[in-house]
Design an enzyme around this catalytic site. Sequence first.
Site, PDB file in Angstrom:
ATOM      1  NE  ARG A 129      -4.331  -0.974  -0.231  1.00  0.00           N
ATOM      2  CZ  ARG A 129      -4.506  -1.873  -1.189  1.00  0.00           C
ATOM      3  NH1 ARG A 129      -3.482  -2.201  -1.974  1.00  0.00           N
ATOM      4  NH2 ARG A 129      -5.666  -2.455  -1.369  1.00  0.00           N
TER       5      ARG A 129
ATOM      6  CD  GLU B  96      -2.246   3.371  -6.231  1.00  0.00           C
ATOM      7  OE1 GLU B  96      -3.247   2.734  -6.653  1.00  0.00           O
ATOM      8  OE2 GLU B  96      -1.285   2.807  -5.693  1.00  0.00           O
TER       9      GLU B  96
ATOM     10  CG  HIS C 177      -2.154  -0.606  -7.556  1.00  0.00           C
ATOM     11  ND1 HIS C 177      -2.739   0.155  -6.577  1.00  0.00           N
ATOM     12  CD2 HIS C 177      -2.266  -1.894  -7.129  1.00  0.00           C
ATOM     13  CE1 HIS C 177      -3.186  -0.618  -5.608  1.00  0.00           C
ATOM     14  NE2 HIS C 177      -2.903  -1.878  -5.917  1.00  0.00           N
TER      15      HIS C 177
END
Length: 320
Positions: free
Chosen positions: A235, A264, A283
């Site tokens: 994370r 993000e 990601h």
Amino acid sequence: MARPWRVVVLDDGYPDYETERTILAAAGAELVLSPCRGDAAKAALAMGEADGVLVRETPIDAAAIATTQARVIVRYGMGYDNIDTAAAAARGIVVCNVPDHGTEEVSDHALALLLAAIRRVAEADRRVRAHGWGLPIDRKIHRIRGGTLGLIGYGRIGAAFHRKAAALGYARVLVHDPFVREVPAGASLASLDTIAAESDAISLHAPLTNATRHIIGRGFLALAKPTLVLVNTARGGLIDESALAAALAEGRVLAAGLDVYENEPLRHDSPLRSLDNVVLTDHSAWYSEEAIAELQRKAAQEVARVLEGETPLHPVNQTR
């Protein structure tokens, strides 16, 4: 005749949702796609008549939870910090995640980032494409074998990464996880300060909580070796990105490989974008065709369990 249960999907992006439709239809539920694209207000509207909710990134806050009659919210994936689990519990809504779908993919990606950062693969690729040749003398690369690897978080993914990284020849593996009392032979439990001060490489595999937010901050980085390579596939909020960017720019940390970020997509003005000693991915550590299929299936099955009165496999909150 009672209406079928209504299960709302708040985020689109998968090629199709036939797996979910089939599983939920067998449980007497219809699937409704209602993409909210990160808009909490839209989520509140979409959840109004839902009996179940499937979500990826869209935030589900207390206001959204107050509007719904849902019995279950399932997060596609492991992390669930975009869901107000306490507000859900107060209304008797069980929140679940899918923690066991992408273990191999994320641990593979963490290993790829580690090697790419240590060996400066992305930097060399850019150099050759620009018609350059030869590693600049100030671009240090250090041998992996004989070094110390630090792992922060030792759940499924951390353990899988350890298994794979063991082949690289690290002399020591230090593990920090407050929920782990025993680690395999060849590893030892250690404090965060010890991991910060003694590790040549650190891979993060912890959940994001109030206790772990910015666990990698100025104090931690001040203890680090200048040869440290830091990898994060867990994370983004585990790292104070401003502190890390400064340490990388000033040579207090050698390199980093990052797949997740505090915000993000990664901000256009993030200083991380301009640093040669950082490998950045979007990601995507969780991804493989097999992992997507597994994730969609397990998420739908968890919703179906709760709607049919069964005990969910992976609840993350305690309802009344």
